[in-house]
Scaffold this motif. Sequence first.
Motif, PDB file in Angstrom:
ATOM      1  N   HIS A 275      21.722 -38.469  40.819  1.00 40.09           N
ATOM      2  CA  HIS A 275      20.566 -39.114  40.632  1.00 40.09           C
ATOM      3  C   HIS A 275      19.290 -38.125  39.974  1.00 40.09           C
ATOM      4  CE1 HIS A 275      16.763 -41.262  41.265  1.00 40.09           C
ATOM      5  NE2 HIS A 275      16.247 -40.349  42.137  1.00 40.09           N
ATOM      6  N   ARG A 276      18.713 -38.610  38.897  1.00 37.98           N
ATOM      7  CA  ARG A 276      18.017 -37.439  38.265  1.00 37.98           C
ATOM      8  C   ARG A 276      16.609 -37.351  38.852  1.00 37.98           C
ATOM      9  NH1 ARG A 276      18.741 -40.259  32.622  1.00 37.98           N
ATOM     10  NH2 ARG A 276      17.367 -41.548  33.725  1.00 37.98           N
TER      11      ARG A 276
ATOM     12  N   ASP B 205      13.606 -44.891  37.887  1.00 33.77           N
ATOM     13  CA  ASP B 205      14.709 -43.842  37.582  1.00 33.77           C
ATOM     14  C   ASP B 205      16.057 -44.174  37.917  1.00 33.77           C
ATOM     15  OD1 ASP B 205      15.720 -41.300  36.671  1.00 33.77           O
ATOM     16  OD2 ASP B 205      16.125 -40.778  38.893  1.00 33.77           O
TER      17      ASP B 205
ATOM     18  N   SER C 191      18.978 -45.005  35.598  1.00 30.53           N
ATOM     19  CA  SER C 191      20.346 -44.435  35.773  1.00 30.53           C
ATOM     20  C   SER C 191      21.571 -45.478  35.987  1.00 30.53           C
ATOM     21  CB  SER C 191      20.326 -43.540  36.987  1.00 30.53           C
ATOM     22  OG  SER C 191      19.451 -42.423  37.075  1.00 30.53           O
TER      23      SER C 191
END
Length: 118
Positions: A3-4, A58, A62
Amino acid sequence: MRHRGGRGFRGWWLASTILLLVAEKPSHGYELAERLSEFGIEIPGIGHMGNIYRVLSDLEESGLLSTERDTTVRPPRKIYRITLQGKLYLKEILRSLEDMKRRIETLEERIKRVLQEE
């Protein structure tokens, strides 16, 4: 797959918790904010909702969440749902938590041992 989003452990914890909550029940942002309290995460007012929406965005980017518009309510809301990729990521999270739990137990045991020696 990583997970960024988020910053450090707190970001990872929030993202992991949100992913779990969506897996349990597809939800919109404000509902998720209320349900986060089950994990001791309090969102103090509307101004802090941006943090949740950044994480949700996000997770969607993703490929871990998908969205659909609920137009039966006013104003319309985005409903977040977990994807197959999101469920696979939950399995990674579980492995990480199990490893972290073992490390914490080891640390706890060694601290107790040192303190008993005093």
